[in-house]
Design a protein around this motif. Structure first.
Motif, PDB file in Angstrom:
ATOM      1  N   ASN A  26       5.718  26.350  12.448  1.00  0.00           N
ATOM      2  CA  ASN A  26       6.364  27.481  13.098  1.00  0.00           C
ATOM      3  C   ASN A  26       6.581  27.091  14.552  1.00  0.00           C
ATOM      4  OD1 ASN A  26       6.777  29.866  14.608  1.00  0.00           O
ATOM      5  ND2 ASN A  26       5.714  31.085  13.074  1.00  0.00           N
ATOM      6  N   TYR A  27       7.840  27.114  15.008  1.00  0.00           N
ATOM      7  CA  TYR A  27       8.164  26.712  16.370  1.00  0.00           C
ATOM      8  C   TYR A  27       8.352  27.907  17.306  1.00  0.00           C
ATOM      9  CZ  TYR A  27       9.024  22.270  14.014  1.00  0.00           C
ATOM     10  OH  TYR A  27       8.897  21.130  13.252  1.00  0.00           O
ATOM     11  N   GLY A  28       8.201  29.125  16.803  1.00  0.00           N
ATOM     12  CA  GLY A  28       8.308  30.318  17.639  1.00  0.00           C
ATOM     13  C   GLY A  28       9.303  31.308  17.088  1.00  0.00           C
ATOM     14  N   THR A  29       9.350  32.471  17.738  1.00  0.00           N
ATOM     15  CA  THR A  29      10.226  33.552  17.309  1.00  0.00           C
ATOM     16  C   THR A  29      11.499  33.556  18.138  1.00  0.00           C
ATOM     17  OG1 THR A  29       8.310  34.854  16.656  1.00  0.00           O
ATOM     18  CG2 THR A  29      10.360  36.057  16.961  1.00  0.00           C
ATOM     19  N   ILE A  30      12.606  33.730  17.445  1.00  0.00           N
ATOM     20  CA  ILE A  30      13.922  33.795  18.076  1.00  0.00           C
ATOM     21  C   ILE A  30      14.278  35.272  18.235  1.00  0.00           C
ATOM     22  CG2 ILE A  30      16.360  33.169  17.856  1.00  0.00           C
ATOM     23  CD1 ILE A  30      15.386  30.902  15.916  1.00  0.00           C
ATOM     24  N   THR A  31      14.517  35.701  19.473  1.00  0.00           N
ATOM     25  CA  THR A  31      14.807  37.103  19.736  1.00  0.00           C
ATOM     26  C   THR A  31      16.277  37.422  19.466  1.00  0.00           C
ATOM     27  OG1 THR A  31      15.330  36.662  22.053  1.00  0.00           O
ATOM     28  CG2 THR A  31      13.029  37.209  21.526  1.00  0.00           C
ATOM     29  N   SER A  32      16.525  38.716  19.273  1.00  0.00           N
ATOM     30  CA  SER A  32      17.878  39.227  19.115  1.00  0.00           C
ATOM     31  C   SER A  32      17.874  40.695  19.529  1.00  0.00           C
ATOM     32  CB  SER A  32      18.345  39.119  17.659  1.00  0.00           C
ATOM     33  OG  SER A  32      19.586  39.789  17.490  1.00  0.00           O
ATOM     34  N   PRO A  33      18.951  41.166  20.157  1.00  0.00           N
ATOM     35  CA  PRO A  33      19.032  42.591  20.474  1.00  0.00           C
ATOM     36  C   PRO A  33      19.043  43.459  19.207  1.00  0.00           C
ATOM     37  CG  PRO A  33      20.799  41.362  21.570  1.00  0.00           C
ATOM     38  CD  PRO A  33      20.081  40.414  20.666  1.00  0.00           C
ATOM     39  N   ILE A  34      19.383  42.848  18.092  1.00  0.00           N
ATOM     40  CA  ILE A  34      19.403  43.562  16.805  1.00  0.00           C
ATOM     41  C   ILE A  34      18.108  43.203  16.071  1.00  0.00           C
ATOM     42  CG2 ILE A  34      20.622  43.862  14.617  1.00  0.00           C
ATOM     43  CD1 ILE A  34      23.140  42.776  16.186  1.00  0.00           C
ATOM     44  N   PRO A  35      17.183  44.157  15.877  1.00  0.00           N
ATOM     45  CA  PRO A  35      15.888  43.840  15.269  1.00  0.00           C
ATOM     46  C   PRO A  35      15.979  43.056  13.963  1.00  0.00           C
ATOM     47  CG  PRO A  35      15.869  46.075  16.112  1.00  0.00           C
ATOM     48  CD  PRO A  35      17.289  45.563  16.238  1.00  0.00           C
ATOM     49  N   ALA A  36      16.942  43.359  13.104  1.00  0.00           N
ATOM     50  CA  ALA A  36      17.050  42.673  11.816  1.00  0.00           C
ATOM     51  C   ALA A  36      17.471  41.214  11.969  1.00  0.00           C
ATOM     52  CB  ALA A  36      18.033  43.408  10.908  1.00  0.00           C
ATOM     53  N   ASP A  80      14.318  36.246  14.276  1.00  0.00           N
ATOM     54  CA  ASP A  80      14.120  35.179  13.303  1.00  0.00           C
ATOM     55  C   ASP A  80      12.988  34.260  13.756  1.00  0.00           C
ATOM     56  OD1 ASP A  80      14.581  33.589  11.059  1.00  0.00           O
ATOM     57  OD2 ASP A  80      16.723  33.380  11.432  1.00  0.00           O
ATOM     58  N   THR A  81      12.696  33.269  12.960  1.00  0.00           N
ATOM     59  CA  THR A  81      11.665  32.288  13.265  1.00  0.00           C
ATOM     60  C   THR A  81      12.271  30.897  13.250  1.00  0.00           C
ATOM     61  OG1 THR A  81       9.980  33.672  12.218  1.00  0.00           O
ATOM     62  CG2 THR A  81       9.441  31.352  12.510  1.00  0.00           C
ATOM     63  N   ALA A  82      11.933  30.107  14.268  1.00  0.00           N
ATOM     64  CA  ALA A  82      12.310  28.695  14.275  1.00  0.00           C
ATOM     65  C   ALA A  82      11.214  27.946  13.521  1.00  0.00           C
ATOM     66  CB  ALA A  82      12.429  28.176  15.705  1.00  0.00           C
ATOM     67  N   TYR A  83      11.595  27.128  12.537  1.00  0.00           N
ATOM     68  CA  TYR A  83      10.594  26.467  11.694  1.00  0.00           C
ATOM     69  C   TYR A  83      11.175  25.255  11.002  1.00  0.00           C
ATOM     70  CZ  TYR A  83      13.016  28.255   7.619  1.00  0.00           C
ATOM     71  OH  TYR A  83      13.965  28.494   6.669  1.00  0.00           O
ATOM     72  N   MET A  84      10.275  24.528  10.376  1.00  0.00           N
ATOM     73  CA  MET A  84      10.635  23.450   9.445  1.00  0.00           C
ATOM     74  C   MET A  84       9.631  23.549   8.314  1.00  0.00           C
ATOM     75  SD  MET A  84      12.469  20.401   9.295  1.00  0.00           S
ATOM     76  CE  MET A  84      12.470  19.014   8.193  1.00  0.00           C
ATOM     77  N   ARG A  90      16.781  31.915  23.509  1.00  0.00           N
ATOM     78  CA  ARG A  90      16.436  33.128  22.760  1.00  0.00           C
ATOM     79  C   ARG A  90      14.983  33.136  22.278  1.00  0.00           C
ATOM     80  NH1 ARG A  90      20.542  33.834  18.225  1.00  0.00           N
ATOM     81  NH2 ARG A  90      19.024  35.425  17.662  1.00  0.00           N
ATOM     82  N   MET A  91      14.188  32.143  22.656  1.00  0.00           N
ATOM     83  CA  MET A  91      12.803  32.083  22.174  1.00  0.00           C
ATOM     84  C   MET A  91      11.951  33.145  22.865  1.00  0.00           C
ATOM     85  SD  MET A  91      13.201  29.871  19.882  1.00  0.00           S
ATOM     86  CE  MET A  91      11.531  29.758  19.295  1.00  0.00           C
ATOM     87  N   PHE A  92      11.139  33.819  22.077  1.00  0.00           N
ATOM     88  CA  PHE A  92      10.255  34.847  22.619  1.00  0.00           C
ATOM     89  C   PHE A  92       9.122  34.210  23.399  1.00  0.00           C
ATOM     90  CE2 PHE A  92       6.472  37.519  22.410  1.00  0.00           C
ATOM     91  CZ  PHE A  92       6.963  38.672  22.998  1.00  0.00           C
ATOM     92  N   TYR A  93       8.735  34.851  24.482  1.00  0.00           N
ATOM     93  CA  TYR A  93       7.537  34.485  25.236  1.00  0.00           C
ATOM     94  C   TYR A  93       6.873  35.778  25.679  1.00  0.00           C
ATOM     95  CZ  TYR A  93      10.929  35.187  28.987  1.00  0.00           C
ATOM     96  OH  TYR A  93      11.905  35.707  29.785  1.00  0.00           O
TER      97      TYR A  93
END
Length: 182
Positions: A78-88, A91-95, A169-172
């Motif tokens: 898991n590389y972190g959470t990708i934010t978006s103004p639209i909750p749905a 997403d998650t950055a991953y491999m 767009r990565m969450f912190y």
């Protein structure tokens, strides 16, 4: 093998998959016996297009393998959470990589020694002054009295998925939609 449903996430870059499997720390071995699943985290190495791992030569894992050698091995990061103004659309950055195949106990001492040496190089690089000797594997007995078993999972099928990091767009901690809109 089931096809990947979301083809946009399919990763077919063999160099990227190889690098990921060579550097990931933990994989999850999925076994099944009499319709009872059993998944355990393991240290592992990816060597010659196969997963190698070791453990005691007795116990639940060995019992399951003896009853049904078909296995699944999953590695993910898991590389972190990708934010978006639209909750749905958050997403998650991953491999992730899923390998399916049949487990074999490694009985060739040369192959076993090579796999264990690669594992030592991966998890404790430069720690030992000499390479692992075959005699160590042949003689070693754990404090609980069991010998070491080394297993190999040949990749009958391999699938990989990824969602790449989107830097801006990565969450912190402290990031909010209000700071993004400011």
């Amino acid at each position: 093998m089931f096809p990947i449903r979301n083809q946009k996430r399919n990763c077919t870059d063999t160099d990227k998959i190889q690098h990921f499997l060579e550097h990931a720390d933990t994989g999850f071995l999925g076994l099944s016996s009499e319709d009872v699943p059993y998944v355990i985290p393991l240290n592992f190495v990816w060597l010659n297009d196969a997963i190698y791992f070791h453990g005691a030569d007795e116990g639940r894992k060995v019992t399951y393998i003896e009853k049904n050698p078909m296995a699944c091995f999953t590695v993910s990061a898991n590389y972190g959470t990708i934010t978006s103004p639209i909750p749905a659309k958050t997403d998650t950055a991953y491999m992730s990589v899923i390998i399916e195949g049949s487990l074999l106990r490694v009985t060739d001492i040369n192959e076993a020694t090579e796999a264990m040496q690669v594992m030592l190089n991966k998890y404790v690089p430069g720690y030992y002054e000499r390479s692992l000797g075959k005699s160590h594997l042949e003689r070693y007995v754990s404090p609980l009295g069991s010998k070491t078993a080394i297993y190999k999972l040949n990749a009958d099928s391999l699938s990989a998925k990824e969602k790449e990091v989107i830097l801006d767009r990565m969450f912190y901690e402290g990031r909010t939609i209000h700071t993004d809109r400011a």
